[in-house]
Design an enzyme around this catalytic site. Structure first.
Site, PDB file in Angstrom:
ATOM      1  N   ASP A 120      -3.366  23.738 -29.504  1.00  0.00           N
ATOM      2  CA  ASP A 120      -4.315  23.687 -28.722  1.00  0.00           C
ATOM      3  C   ASP A 120      -4.001  22.755 -27.468  1.00  0.00           C
ATOM      4  O   ASP A 120      -4.710  22.203 -26.462  1.00  0.00           O
ATOM      5  CB  ASP A 120      -5.536  23.127 -29.225  1.00  0.00           C
ATOM      6  CG  ASP A 120      -5.056  21.667 -29.870  1.00  0.00           C
ATOM      7  OD1 ASP A 120      -3.942  21.393 -30.116  1.00  0.00           O
ATOM      8  OD2 ASP A 120      -6.078  21.012 -30.546  1.00  0.00           O
ATOM      9  N   LYS A 173      -4.786   1.050   9.654  1.00  0.00           N
ATOM     10  CA  LYS A 173      -5.017   2.089   9.128  1.00  0.00           C
ATOM     11  C   LYS A 173      -6.423   2.153   8.375  1.00  0.00           C
ATOM     12  O   LYS A 173      -7.003   1.355   7.877  1.00  0.00           O
ATOM     13  CB  LYS A 173      -4.145   2.553   7.793  1.00  0.00           C
ATOM     14  CG  LYS A 173      -4.325   3.777   7.169  1.00  0.00           C
ATOM     15  CD  LYS A 173      -3.422   4.359   6.102  1.00  0.00           C
ATOM     16  CE  LYS A 173      -3.618   3.672   4.785  1.00  0.00           C
ATOM     17  NZ  LYS A 173      -2.528   4.038   3.863  1.00  0.00           N
ATOM     18  N   ARG A 188      -9.114   4.212   6.023  1.00  0.00           N
ATOM     19  CA  ARG A 188      -9.330   5.323   5.037  1.00  0.00           C
ATOM     20  C   ARG A 188     -10.924   5.772   5.096  1.00  0.00           C
ATOM     21  O   ARG A 188     -11.780   4.948   5.312  1.00  0.00           O
ATOM     22  CB  ARG A 188      -8.889   4.887   3.561  1.00  0.00           C
ATOM     23  CG  ARG A 188      -7.459   4.971   3.571  1.00  0.00           C
ATOM     24  CD  ARG A 188      -7.048   5.255   2.045  1.00  0.00           C
ATOM     25  NE  ARG A 188      -5.667   5.516   2.056  1.00  0.00           N
ATOM     26  CZ  ARG A 188      -4.968   6.549   1.853  1.00  0.00           C
ATOM     27  NH1 ARG A 188      -5.520   7.586   2.454  1.00  0.00           N
ATOM     28  NH2 ARG A 188      -3.837   6.447   1.692  1.00  0.00           N
TER      29      ARG A 188
HETATM   30  C1  R5P Z   1      -1.902   2.960   0.406  1.00  0.00           C
HETATM   31  O1  R5P Z   1      -2.466   1.637   0.337  1.00  0.00           O
HETATM   32  C2  R5P Z   1      -0.578   2.794  -0.092  1.00  0.00           C
HETATM   33  O2  R5P Z   1       0.356   1.994   0.161  1.00  0.00           O
HETATM   34  C3  R5P Z   1      -0.075   4.202   0.605  1.00  0.00           C
HETATM   35  O3  R5P Z   1       0.188   3.991   2.150  1.00  0.00           O
HETATM   36  C4  R5P Z   1      -0.708   5.629   0.338  1.00  0.00           C
HETATM   37  O4  R5P Z   1      -1.194   5.495  -0.972  1.00  0.00           O
HETATM   38  C5  R5P Z   1      -0.146   6.627   0.827  1.00  0.00           C
HETATM   39  O5  R5P Z   1      -0.998   7.983   0.847  1.00  0.00           O
HETATM   40  P1  R5P Z   1      -0.774   9.133   1.531  1.00  0.00           P
HETATM   41  O6  R5P Z   1       0.633   9.619   1.584  1.00  0.00           O
HETATM   42  O7  R5P Z   1      -1.773  10.006   0.853  1.00  0.00           O
HETATM   43  O8  R5P Z   1      -1.283   8.707   2.716  1.00  0.00           O
END
Ligand code: R5P
Length: 304
Positions: free
Chosen positions: A37, A192, A194
């Site tokens: 399984d 950056k 998110r």
């Molecule tokens: C974020 O805080 C990390 O330091 C990296 O910048 C991030 O995890 C990179 O992720 P990805 O390649 O998906 O942009």
């Protein structure tokens, strides 16, 4: 050196073998079979009684399987009375979930820490945790080794004429500052953003500092989808950098990452082997440096 055994899960056998070789040993015998399984059934085939036992497992994709493998190997070993049992985790998956980004989410990195402790590991050796504060999620000692010197010595060999270190986000400033110090070059930071409602999506915004005519060296801990690095490299090119070199400890390279990085204006991408890269994802810009000697040194310092 005291009597010790090094076992490996299935996540990064090449690295485990390289570490074993540096320690003048071979990997301990373990049968990692599965029931019909899919349940994992580790069977330790060495006498571990009174020995220092190390288990190397990167918590990389498929991370949930590797977490479980590590936990079950830990349980199997501790039932045979080892002297000590240490988890060697070159890449700690879930480390980026180190805080509750919004109500209703877990602090997953802490859950993983507890899982490792519940499996009765007495110490952890790991490489470049996403956030140093994760050490505080554990009650057992954690050696968070830095791959910075390995990466820095590789970039030094490139003899870039006008180097500048770039942090791709504010969270990575400390890492970038350390690299800039080691290389004795200036540093700039990128902003950056998110989006919480869109997984793994980011956009690079302004560069805080001057990069025109410079050879940018971006440093990050993890490259997952490649979005952060591809966006950063594009912004740096727009700001007229001469070249873009990228250093990263953990090459997760999920989804379309290889295509994104290949298409991006990066000249060279240097990563470590904390996560094994299959031959299919090796591409011309990519160079891999090993952390095997760092891990072997860390293990040696425990067993000396
Ligand atoms: C974020 O805080 C990390 O330091 C990296 O910048 C991030 O995890 C990179 O992720 P990805 O390649 O998906 O942009």
């Amino acid at each position: 050196m005291k009597d010790f055994l090094l076992f490996s899960g299935t996540s990064n056998i090449p690295l485990a073998q390289a570490v074993a070789k540096l320690l003048h040993t071979t990997l301990g015998k373990v049968d990692l079979s599965r029931f019909a399984d899919g349940e994992i059934r580790p069977w330790i085939q060495e006498d571990v009684r009174d020995k220092m036992v190390f288990v190397l497992e990167s918590l990389s994709y498929p991370m949930d399987e590797h977490v479980m493998e590590l936990a079950l190997m830990g349980d199997a070993i501790r039932r045979s009375a080892p002297k000590n049992m240490i988890a060697v985790i070159p890449y700690m998956g879930y480390a980026r979930q180190d805080k509750q980004h919004r109500a209703g989410e877990p602090v997953s990195a802490r859950v993983i820490a507890k899982f490792i402790e519940v499996s009765k590991f007495k110490e952890v050796i790991t490489v470049d945790l996403h956030n140093d504060a994760i050490v505080g999620f554990f009650q057992i000692p954690v050696s968070n080794i830095s791959a910075l010197d390995v990466l820095a010595s590789t970039v030094k060999k490139l003899s870039l004429p006008h180097p500048v270190v770039v942090s791709p986000d504010v969270g990575g400033v400390k890492r970038a500052r350390n690299l800039a110090y080691v290389l004795d070059v200036p540093m700039v930071v990128m902003e950056k953003k998110r989006f919480l409602d869109r997984h793994d999506t980011s956009e690079s915004f302004q560069i805080i500092g001057d990069v025109k005519g410079m050879d940018a060296i971006i440093i990050d801990d993890v490259i997952s989808t490649g979005g952060t690095i591809a966006n950063s490299a594009a912004s740096l090119k727009e700001a007229r950098t001469t070249s873009v070199t990228v250093l990263a400890s953990h090459a997760v390279l999920a989804g379309e990452a290889v295509r994104k990085l290949s298409d991006s204006p990066i000249n060279i991408l240097i990563v470590t082997d904390t996560i094994p890269l299959s031959k299919e994802i090796v591409f011309p810009k990519l160079r891999v440096v090993s952390v095997a000697s760092l891990l072997a040194d860390a293990i040696s310092s425990v067993i000396k």
